[in-house]
Design a protein around this motif. Structure first.
Motif, mmCIF file in Angstrom:
data_model
loop_
_atom_site.group_PDB
_atom_site.id
_atom_site.type_symbol
_atom_site.label_atom_id
_atom_site.label_comp_id
_atom_site.label_asym_id
_atom_site.label_seq_id
_atom_site.Cartn_x
_atom_site.Cartn_y
_atom_site.Cartn_z
ATOM 1 N N PHE A 141 0.802 -1.208 0.000
ATOM 2 C CA PHE A 141 0.000 0.000 0.000
ATOM 3 C C PHE A 141 0.846 1.275 0.000
ATOM 4 C CE2 PHE A 141 -3.229 -2.961 1.724
ATOM 5 C CZ PHE A 141 -4.108 -2.831 0.673
ATOM 6 N N ARG A 142 2.036 1.241 0.523
ATOM 7 C CA ARG A 142 2.888 2.425 0.555
ATOM 8 C C ARG A 142 3.497 2.712 -0.814
ATOM 9 N NH1 ARG A 142 7.044 3.328 5.263
ATOM 10 N NH2 ARG A 142 5.271 4.369 6.169
ATOM 11 N N LYS A 143 3.891 1.678 -1.533
ATOM 12 C CA LYS A 143 4.532 1.857 -2.836
ATOM 13 C C LYS A 143 3.525 2.085 -3.960
ATOM 14 C CE LYS A 143 8.863 1.084 -1.783
ATOM 15 N NZ LYS A 143 9.942 1.959 -2.031
ATOM 16 N N LYS A 144 2.254 2.041 -3.668
ATOM 17 C CA LYS A 144 1.198 2.243 -4.654
ATOM 18 C C LYS A 144 1.322 1.265 -5.815
ATOM 19 C CE LYS A 144 -0.192 6.398 -2.993
ATOM 20 N NZ LYS A 144 -0.823 6.273 -1.757
ATOM 21 N N LEU A 145 1.580 -0.003 -5.481
ATOM 22 C CA LEU A 145 1.687 -1.024 -6.514
ATOM 23 C C LEU A 145 0.345 -1.329 -7.163
ATOM 24 C CD1 LEU A 145 4.085 -3.580 -4.805
ATOM 25 C CD2 LEU A 145 4.628 -1.999 -6.617
ATOM 26 N N GLY A 146 -0.715 -1.083 -6.434
ATOM 27 C CA GLY A 146 -2.031 -1.361 -6.981
ATOM 28 C C GLY A 146 -2.322 -2.851 -6.999
ATOM 29 N N TRP A 147 -3.324 -3.181 -7.759
ATOM 30 C CA TRP A 147 -3.742 -4.572 -7.830
ATOM 31 C C TRP A 147 -3.386 -5.192 -9.169
ATOM 32 C CZ3 TRP A 147 -4.738 -6.547 -3.340
ATOM 33 C CH2 TRP A 147 -5.174 -5.713 -2.318
ATOM 34 N N ALA A 148 -2.609 -4.509 -10.003
ATOM 35 C CA ALA A 148 -2.235 -5.045 -11.315
ATOM 36 C C ALA A 148 -1.362 -6.287 -11.172
ATOM 37 C CB ALA A 148 -1.515 -3.987 -12.129
ATOM 38 N N TRP A 149 -0.502 -6.316 -10.169
ATOM 39 C CA TRP A 149 0.360 -7.477 -9.978
ATOM 40 C C TRP A 149 -0.448 -8.712 -9.628
ATOM 41 C CZ3 TRP A 149 0.483 -10.110 -5.383
ATOM 42 C CH2 TRP A 149 -0.100 -9.461 -4.287
ATOM 43 N N LEU A 150 -1.568 -8.511 -8.930
ATOM 44 C CA LEU A 150 -2.406 -9.642 -8.550
ATOM 45 C C LEU A 150 -3.099 -10.244 -9.771
ATOM 46 C CD1 LEU A 150 -3.343 -11.269 -6.120
ATOM 47 C CD2 LEU A 150 -5.257 -9.702 -5.912
ATOM 48 N N SER A 151 -3.563 -9.406 -10.681
ATOM 49 C CA SER A 151 -4.193 -9.933 -11.894
ATOM 50 C C SER A 151 -3.160 -10.609 -12.793
ATOM 51 C CB SER A 151 -4.920 -8.829 -12.651
ATOM 52 O OG SER A 151 -4.014 -7.865 -13.112
ATOM 53 N N LEU A 152 -1.948 -10.085 -12.842
ATOM 54 C CA LEU A 152 -0.896 -10.722 -13.629
ATOM 55 C C LEU A 152 -0.530 -12.089 -13.047
ATOM 56 C CD1 LEU A 152 1.114 -10.364 -15.976
ATOM 57 C CD2 LEU A 152 2.695 -9.417 -14.319
ATOM 58 N N PHE A 153 -0.415 -12.170 -11.741
ATOM 59 C CA PHE A 153 -0.122 -13.446 -11.088
ATOM 60 C C PHE A 153 -1.255 -14.438 -11.308
ATOM 61 C CE2 PHE A 153 -0.381 -16.221 -7.335
ATOM 62 C CZ PHE A 153 0.829 -16.874 -7.471
ATOM 63 N N GLY A 154 -2.497 -13.970 -11.210
ATOM 64 C CA GLY A 154 -3.645 -14.846 -11.453
ATOM 65 C C GLY A 154 -3.672 -15.372 -12.873
ATOM 66 N N THR A 155 -3.308 -14.524 -13.833
ATOM 67 C CA THR A 155 -3.248 -14.959 -15.227
ATOM 68 C C THR A 155 -2.181 -16.022 -15.411
ATOM 69 O OG1 THR A 155 -3.941 -12.759 -15.927
ATOM 70 C CG2 THR A 155 -2.947 -14.163 -17.593
#
Length: 88
Positions: free
Chosen positions: A22-36
């Motif tokens: 949450f501090r680095k503002k990574l967002g949730w894009a990494w989660l969708s990439l990992f799920g894919t």
């Protein structure tokens, strides 16, 4: 005693990981990439298991095999096939 220390380390690392995300503002894009990647890994193993090209080879779907294919991609499927042929 050892179990309490291990749980403390687990909780502490989970809290620190959450703060970093949450501090680095990574967002949730990494989660969708990992799920894919996870879905494509399972699909690759299913294709090998049910294609009928290699009838005597079956790669089980478990966390270790899916993890290897998630990290390595298509070469991970080939690696698992090679291991299955040579070891078993």
């Amino acid at each position: 005693m050892l179990r309490t220390i291990a749980m403390g380390v687990l909780v502490g690392s989970a809290i620190l990981l959450t703060l970093i995300v949450f501090r680095k503002k990574l967002g949730w894009a990494w989660l969708s990439l990992f799920g894919t990647h996870l879905i494509l890994a399972a699909l690759g193993i299913y294709i090998v298991n049910f294609s009928g090209l290699l009838t005597e080879i079956y790669i089980p779907l478990n966390p270790a095999t899916i993890g290897a294919v998630t990290v390595l991609g298509l070469p991970g499927v080939i690696m698992l096939l090679g291991l299955k042929i040579t070891l078993f």
